[in-house]
Every structure is written in structure tokens, then in C-alpha cells.
Scaffold this active site. Structure first.
Site, PDB file in Angstrom:
ATOM      1  N   CYS A   2       1.790  12.114   1.751  1.00 27.79           N
ATOM      2  CA  CYS A   2       2.717  13.239   1.480  1.00 27.79           C
ATOM      3  C   CYS A   2       3.782  13.260   2.635  1.00 27.79           C
ATOM      4  O   CYS A   2       3.573  12.606   3.587  1.00 27.79           O
ATOM      5  CB  CYS A   2       2.018  14.489   1.761  1.00 27.79           C
ATOM      6  N   ARG A  27       5.760   5.954   0.840  1.00 24.38           N
ATOM      7  CA  ARG A  27       4.548   6.135   0.896  1.00 24.38           C
ATOM      8  C   ARG A  27       3.520   6.342   0.018  1.00 24.38           C
ATOM      9  O   ARG A  27       2.217   6.638   0.018  1.00 24.38           O
ATOM     10  CB  ARG A  27       4.517   7.135   1.924  1.00 24.38           C
ATOM     11  N   TRP A  75       0.929  13.718  -2.568  1.00 21.75           N
ATOM     12  CA  TRP A  75      -0.188  12.992  -3.092  1.00 21.75           C
ATOM     13  C   TRP A  75      -1.470  13.677  -3.022  1.00 21.75           C
ATOM     14  O   TRP A  75      -2.052  14.080  -1.953  1.00 21.75           O
ATOM     15  CB  TRP A  75      -0.434  11.791  -2.056  1.00 21.75           C
ATOM     16  N   ASN A 100       1.259  18.697   4.842  1.00 19.78           N
ATOM     17  CA  ASN A 100       0.515  17.580   4.710  1.00 19.78           C
ATOM     18  C   ASN A 100      -0.790  17.586   5.258  1.00 19.78           C
ATOM     19  O   ASN A 100      -0.917  18.115   6.582  1.00 19.78           O
ATOM     20  CB  ASN A 100       1.411  16.378   5.389  1.00 19.78           C
ATOM     21  N   GLY A 101      -1.868  17.393   4.631  1.00 24.93           N
ATOM     22  CA  GLY A 101      -3.200  17.228   5.220  1.00 24.93           C
ATOM     23  C   GLY A 101      -4.074  18.246   4.258  1.00 24.93           C
ATOM     24  O   GLY A 101      -3.912  18.267   3.019  1.00 24.93           O
ATOM     25  N   GLU A 484      -8.368 -10.555   2.082  1.00 24.79           N
ATOM     26  CA  GLU A 484      -6.990  -9.872   1.731  1.00 24.79           C
ATOM     27  C   GLU A 484      -6.222 -10.629   0.731  1.00 24.79           C
ATOM     28  O   GLU A 484      -5.639  -9.599   0.202  1.00 24.79           O
ATOM     29  CB  GLU A 484      -6.208 -10.268   3.297  1.00 24.79           C
ATOM     30  N   LYS A 488      -4.622  -7.893  -2.086  1.00 23.43           N
ATOM     31  CA  LYS A 488      -3.378  -7.620  -2.306  1.00 23.43           C
ATOM     32  C   LYS A 488      -3.261  -8.035  -3.864  1.00 23.43           C
ATOM     33  O   LYS A 488      -2.366  -7.117  -4.584  1.00 23.43           O
ATOM     34  CB  LYS A 488      -2.460  -8.740  -1.951  1.00 23.43           C
ATOM     35  N   GLU A 491      -4.174  -4.608  -5.621  1.00 21.78           N
ATOM     36  CA  GLU A 491      -3.319  -3.639  -5.129  1.00 21.78           C
ATOM     37  C   GLU A 491      -2.267  -3.349  -6.108  1.00 21.78           C
ATOM     38  O   GLU A 491      -1.689  -2.420  -6.515  1.00 21.78           O
ATOM     39  CB  GLU A 491      -2.622  -3.549  -3.685  1.00 21.78           C
ATOM     40  N   HIS A 507     -24.798 -18.296  -5.036  1.00 21.00           N
ATOM     41  CA  HIS A 507     -25.891 -17.355  -4.905  1.00 21.00           C
ATOM     42  C   HIS A 507     -25.602 -15.966  -5.787  1.00 21.00           C
ATOM     43  O   HIS A 507     -26.112 -15.022  -5.703  1.00 21.00           O
ATOM     44  CB  HIS A 507     -26.075 -16.786  -3.582  1.00 21.00           C
ATOM     45  N   LYS A 606       1.056   4.918   1.326  1.00 20.88           N
ATOM     46  CA  LYS A 606       0.850   4.166   2.615  1.00 20.88           C
ATOM     47  C   LYS A 606       0.746   5.111   3.588  1.00 20.88           C
ATOM     48  O   LYS A 606       0.755   6.455   3.404  1.00 20.88           O
ATOM     49  CB  LYS A 606       2.433   3.933   2.987  1.00 20.88           C
TER      50      LYS A 606
HETATM   51  N1  HGA Z   1      -3.835  18.972   0.450  1.00 21.80           N
HETATM   52  C1  HGA Z   1      -2.521  18.979  -0.081  1.00 21.80           C
HETATM   53  C2  HGA Z   1      -1.726  18.099   0.783  1.00 21.80           C
HETATM   54  C3  HGA Z   1      -2.068  16.783   0.347  1.00 21.80           C
HETATM   55  C4  HGA Z   1      -1.753  15.396   1.251  1.00 21.80           C
HETATM   56  O1  HGA Z   1      -1.254  15.833   2.584  1.00 21.80           O
HETATM   57  N2  HGA Z   1      -1.644  14.166   0.917  1.00 21.80           N
HETATM   58  O2  HGA Z   1      -1.311  13.313   1.819  1.00 21.80           O
HETATM   59  C5  HGA Z   1      -2.491  18.959  -1.595  1.00 21.80           C
HETATM   60  O3  HGA Z   1      -3.371  18.641  -2.042  1.00 21.80           O
HETATM   61  O4  HGA Z   1      -1.442  19.403  -2.022  1.00 21.80           O
END
Ligand code: HGA
Length: 611
Positions: A2, A27, A75, A100-101, A484, A488, A491, A507, A606
């Protein structure tokens, strides 16, 4: 993950917020939104699922202007990526929060707030913050005081930005476990989760520390630390790097960053090499003394950084004679760990904010390690601040979600660590160190030669575009390079890829080899080459198509179903760094052929700042 942007100014700041969000786009996110204190004196918001471009389109249809605002790219961690769950979240019509979090006690808080009559309109954990803040505001009457009381009840991680129509003279911020930086202007100030978002408006920054709360006004900033004391945080000026958020002549950030490797490796070596040895002081003033005591090394990291750690294990044991263990941070942090005496604890992270790695470091502090060392690309990150020693990689901002130049500079930093520890312990011969120092000096030029393989690799990529699976093989320190390479490809091209130590082929995985499963091998010219050649025969005998990246002197040539790509000659010890480059190019060109979103692959972000 986020992103947060905020601004308080005398001008309309809608464009500043949108541009800031765009600069954080790399990100990865699933939705975006902003809220402004508008010219009619009310809070108004726009939110959209998808890219910032969707939000911009919404703003073009229904413009929004104001001098105080907050914005967010989300996110999702709690609740699906939908418009209702997108930030900013409101309580009533006059209070807005972006976050964020993760709030770990959100369920208990939600129940309590429902009991107080609050009605929830999203499934997010974030919404409890805004209602709790509203509740405190009604009780205490002042927004800053109410925010202090609110965060005291939050468990988990947060970076918060808050605005209220009741006190539109301020933008508030709170940091705990999720980075925030204030951008200082003249008669205007800004806030973001990463300084990159604000490079368009200022080059002066004030980084908030863990537990800080900030009251940002147009012409002043007041910060309180975790204990509630007013504090002065240092102002730093960044002059370089504003251009990093620009793709230049390249089609994607990833390609630009692959091509930057000779210069960023050069920068990572600068000031760290003496005539014939590594300058140990580069790791910090007590490093020489500490390294002499090291009897074991424990490396902890995630994703690409974990692969860098796995390469370092081969180096540390072979060159420095030190036993080394490597573990992914999300496992390490929840496991009961037995610590050997005099073990150096090493973390590796591009951003220095990787939640699992940071938590592992914090746990490790109580476990009796000799010291902690962070190998990191961001000097002002939590990981760096909380470690005893640091070696910064000088990769510059990495925008492509799939890490490239961060990985190769991490490898360079880990080679410097190996040589420094080997010498300090007296287990590495001076002549071996001098030889490798010489090779390191030549490395940027070798990487430049490897990049000249660009066109050849682009052609080889055509073999993969229609395939659904790929197997990567390597032996010794090239095994993590194969891992790696597989990561890549997964991803960014979404092709299923797996890496195996070449000797493991028979094996199990050999059963899968057929014409839909090309096999990619990294085969420098070392003593394991003969064994690897037999493994390659095993693949050919099953009709598998082979792509071999090999030294010119390896004695391998093109044949039926075998494509050999010659890589410039390099000393064995540094081969993992050089052989990474063609594998990066391979995944890049396969992704381009498949038409995927190279810089922002689906579902990924990211700098993984949540668990
Ligand atoms: N928990 C919050 C924010 C998510 C977040 O920080 N993502 O990196 C949500 O789900 O909206």
C-alpha cells in the site's frame, strides 16, 4: 505494497496526490482512492478498483479540488479488492483515514464500536481506526489528542494519515511498523509512505520513527515520540535519484534496472575495496572486532533476498570457513531456534521494511546472537536502524516488482562480507582475497559483457512463450541462481517453473521432462561441469529441450534440441552474479512475448510490509 500520500497547502493539491500515487504504483496494489477537504468545507472522496489511471478517469469526470487531502493505493489484506474496501475510510462525513498495515485486534474493536452505534461500510480492519478516532474525538474534542488516544488501543502495524473537516488546519500522521516520511515545502507540507512519491514537490524530508505521531500544518510540523514527548526529527536533503521513477529509453522499469547493474555494482563496490583487501570498516566501526569472533552465520531473508543468502552460504563455508545457515524469515520468526555461540545474525532485504525479516530480527535480539548485520538497499529503513552493523547496497530505487539489480548488489555485498569475515577470523589466505578483490573490480565490465547477450536471449525466449512449465538446474552456488531464475520466470511470465540441484534430477523431476517442459541450466566452467553434462544427457534422452548458459570454455555446443548460450568467462566464485543476468533477461523477454504486466505482475507487490 500500500502507498500513502497526503498534502496540506494553499494551492489545489489533487494533482500532487495523484502524481504521488502514480510514483508508488510500482509497489503493486488493487485499488486507489483519495479524500479532500473541498472548497465547500466538506470532505469528499473518490475511490476506484484497479490502477491509478481509473481514479484519474473518475476525477476527470467528476473533478475534486482542495488544499488538504490524503490518498492511498491499497493491496488488500482484510476484505476483497472492492470500491467499498478501498481507502480513504470515513466515519460520518467529516473524518477520513488511510492506513498501511494490519490491525490485529480489529475484531474486538469492531464489536465494541458496533455496540457504540457505529455502522461499518467495509470489511477492512482499517475502518475500526476511523470510528475509534471519531469516538475519541467526540470525547476529547481535539483531533491530535484523539489520535494519540486511538493508537494507544491499536495492536498490529500501521502507517496512518488522517484529516478532519472539523480541524482542517492539520494533516495528522502516525507510524508503527509501517514507514512514513514528511516532505517539507515552503508554506506547504506533505506526507508519504515513501519519499519517492514526493520527489516532484520537495527534496527535504523528515523521517518518522517507530511510535511517532505528527501534526503537519501548512507552515509547521510537530512530532511526538512513542512516549508522548515532543521531539525534533532531523531534516535530510536528497539531491540524487529523482530520476529513478522514470523509465528513460526503456520499455519497462525491469529492463532499465537489469541494464543498470554494471553501474550499481560499481557503486556498491566504491569505497569498500583497498588495494588487496575489503575495507572492513565499511560494515561499521566495531565490525573488525566482531567479525574476528564470528564462529557461525545465520542468514534470514525472504524471496529473492533469500536466494542471495543461499549463494552466500556456499561462499562463507568455502572461502571463509564459517558454518552458515540460511532460512526464510516467515519460518524463522515462529520457530524455536537453537543459537550456536558467536553467531552473526544477517538479514537481507531490498526495502528494509519487509515485515517477516524485521520481525525475525526483533525476535533474534532476545536469543543471544553475537551481533546483527543488515544488508539493505534503503539507508533510512527500520532494518538498518535496528541492526548493529549495516552494509548498504547501492542499487538505487528499484521500481520493477521483480527484483533484479537489488539481487546482484546483495550478492556483491555478501561477497564483501565473506572476504571480510574470512580475513578477520584468519581463515582466508591473503592471496585468495587479493585475487577476488581484483575480480570484483572487473565485475562491472563483465556484467556489461553479459548484457550484450540481450538479443541472443531475446531469441531464445521464443522457445518458452507457448510452454506451461520450465525446469531450472544448477549445481553448487549456481543452484540458488537457478532458483532465482525460476522465481523470476514465475513472477512475471506466470509460467510454472521449478529449480532443482542438477544431481536431484533423477530422484524425481526427470519424470516430468517432456517437450512441454524445457530445461534451463547454468553451467559455468567449474569442477562440477562434467557431472552436469551427464545430467543434461538424461534430459535429452527424454526428449526435453535444453537451454544451457555456459562458459565458452565449457566445451558445450549447440546440437539437436540443445541451445547453448555462451556467457563471458569469469572466476568461479563470482559466476553466480554474472549468470543471474541472462536468466533475468530470459524471464523478461518471455514475459514481453506473453504480454504480461512486466513491472507490476498480478497479485504481487514490492516491499512486502505485511505478514
Ligand atoms: N489492512 C488494510 C491495509 C492493507 C495494507 O497495508 N497492504 O499493504 C486493508 O486491507 O485495507
Amino acid at each position: 505494497m500500500c502507498g500513502i500520500v497526503g498534502a496540506i497547502a494553499e494551492r489545489n493539491i489533487t494533482a500532487v496526490l495523484v502524481e504521488g500515487l502514480k510514483r508508488l504504483e510500482y509497489r503493486g496494489y488493487d485499488s486507489a482512492g483519495l479524500a479532500l477537504f473541498n472548497t465547500e468545507g466538506a470532505l469528499e472522496r473518490r475511490r476506484r478498483v484497479g490502477k491509478v489511471a481509473e481514479l484519474e478517469r473518475a476525477l476527470a469526470g467528476e473533478p475534486l479540488a482542495g488544499r488538504l487531502g490524503i490518498a492511498h493505493t491499497r493491496w488488500a489484506t482484510h476484505g476483497a479488492p472492492s470500491e467499498n474496501n478501498a481507502h480513504p475510510h470515513f466515519s460520518g462525513n467529516d473524518l477520513a483515514v488511510v492506513h498501511n498495515g494490519i490491525i490485529e485486534n480489529h475484531e474486538a474493536l469492531r464489536e465494541r464500536l458496533k455496540g457504540l452505534g457505529y455502522v461499518f461500510s467495509s470489511d477492512t480492519d482499517t475502518e475500526v481506526i476511523v470510528h475509534l478516532l471519531d469516538h475519541k474525538l467526540q470525547e476529547l474534542g481535539d483531533l491530535t489528542t484523539a489520535l494519540k488516544a486511538t493508537v494507544a488501543e491499536l495492536h498490529g502495524a500501521y502507517g496512518l494519515a488522517v484529516i478532519s473537516a472539523k480541524q482542517p488546519d492539520r494533516l495528522l500522521a502516525a507510524r508503527s511498523g509501517s514507514p512514513l516520511v514528511i516532505g517539507l515545502g515552503h508554506g506547504e507540507n506533505f506526507l508519504a509512505s515513501d519519499q519517492l512519491a514526493l520527489r516532484q514537490v520537495t527534496d527535504r524530508f523528515m523521517y518518522l520513527e517507530e511510535g511517532d505521531i505528527a501534526e503537519i500544518r501548512r507552515d509547521s510540523v510537530q512530532v511526538w515520540d512513542a512516549s508522548g514527548r515532543p521531539v525534533q526529527r532531523e531534516t535530510v536533503q536528497h539531491r540524487e535519484g529523482a530520476e529513478a521513477a522514470d523509465k528513460g529509453e526503456y520499455r519497462h522499469f525491469m529492463l532499465k534496472e537489469i541494464h543498470e547493474q554494471p553501474s550499481v555494482v560499481q557503486r556498491t563496490l566504491e569505497g569498500r575495496l583497498g588495494q588487496q583487501q575489503v575495507l572492513v570498516d565499511a560494515f561499521g566501526p566495531q565490525a573488525a572486532e566482531l567479525f574476528a569472533k564470528v564462529r557461525n552465520v545465520q542468514i534470514v531473508a525472504c524471496g529473492t533476498s533469500y536466494h542471495a543468502g543461499m549463494v552466500a552460504r556456499y561462499w562463507l563455508e568455502e572461502l571463509a570457513g564459517v558454518p552458515c545457515q540460511v532460512e526464510v524469515a516467515s519460518e524463522f520468526r515462529y520457530r524455536k531456534v537453537v543459537v550456536q555461540p558467536d553467531t552473526l545474525f544477517v538479514t537481507i532485504s531490498q526495502s528494509g521494511e519487509t515485515a517477516d525479516t524485521l520481525a525475525a530480527l526483533r525476535n533474534a535480539k532476545a536469543l543471544g546472537y553475537l551481533a546483527s548485520l543488515a544488508i539493505c538497499n534503503v539507508g533510512i529503513s527500520s532494518l538498518v536502524r535496528e541492526s548493529d552493523l549495516t552494509l548498504l547496497t547501492q542499487a538505487g530505487p528499484e521500481i520493477g516488482v521483480a527484483s533484479t539489480k537489488a539481487f546482484t548488489t546483495q550478492l556483491v555485498a555478501l561477497m564483501l562480507l565473506t572476504l571480510a569475515v574470512g580475513r578477520a577470523r584468519g581463515s582466508l589466505e591473503g592471496a585468495v582475497e587479493a585475487g577476488l578483490v581484483e575480480e570484483l573490480r572487473r565485475l562491472p565490465a563483465r556484467l556489461g559483457e553479459a548484457l550484450a547477450m540481450d538479443r541472443t536471449v531475446e531469441k531464445i525466449a521464443e522457445l518458452f512463450a507457448e510452454k506451461h512449465h520450465t525446469l531450472f538446474l544448477g549445481r553448487g552456488a549456481q543452484y540458488p541462481v537457478a532458483m532465482e531464475g525460476a522465481l523470476k520466470l514465475k513472477e512475471i511470465s506466470y509460467i510454472h517453473a521449478e529449480a532443482y540441484p542438477a544431481g536431484e534430477l533423477k530422484h524425481g523431476p526427470l519424470a516430468l521432462v517432456d517437450s512441454d517442459m524445457p530445461v534451463v541450466t547454468v553451467a559455468p566452467n567449474n569442477e562440477l561441469l562434467e557431472k552436469l553434462k551427464s545430467n543434461l544427457q538424461e534430459v535429452r534422452a527424454r526428449g526435453g529441450e535444453l537451454v544451457v548458459f555456459a562458459d565458452r570454455e565449457a566445451g558445450l555446443d549447440n546440437g539437436e534440441g540443445t541451445h547453448v548460450v555462451h556467457v563471458p568467462h569469469i572466476a568461479d566464485a563470482l559466476a553466480p552474479i554474472l549468470y543471474t543476468v541472462p536468466l533475468q533477461l530470459l524471464s523478461y523477454y518471455v514475459a514481453v512475448l506473453k504480454g504480461t504486466d512486466v513491472d507490476q505482475p498480478r497479485n504481487l507487490a514490492k516491499s512486502v510490509t505485511v505478514e
